[in-house]
Write a protein that holds these residues in place. Structure first.
Motif: not given
Length: 89
Positions: A2-8
């Motif tokens: 989820d953190k990767k998607n939010a960062l992206r």
């Protein structure tokens, strides 16, 4: 994950916003059109009066009218809510 998607998503939004700001023109604000005749500017006092004072005055007038013309208080004074009645057990 989820953190990767939010960062992206954040990076994409920031990049898109930055590109829109860089590609947009200043809307030709300094170039006068034919027939353009701007008036004199407003002083600070006039601006505050127009955009702060007038809305506040309208709010106070409308709130005052609502309080003065409120008829629900007159209806409550004659109801049985004000009478203390004890139930017999």
């Amino acid at each position: 994950m989820d953190k990767k998607n939010a960062l992206r998503a954040g990076a994409l939004a920031a990049g898109t916003t930055l590109m829109m700001l860089l590609m947009s023109s200043p809307a030709l604000a300094l170039t006068r059109d034919d027939g353009d005749d701007p008036g004199t500017g407003l002083s600070v006092i006039q601006t505050l009066g127009l955009f702060v004072g007038v809305p506040l005055a309208l709010f106070v007038i409308i709130a005052g009218l609502v309080v003065v013309l409120d008829k629900s208080r007159a209806k409550q004074q004659g109801t049985s809510r004000n009478i203390n009645v004890k139930a017999k057990a």
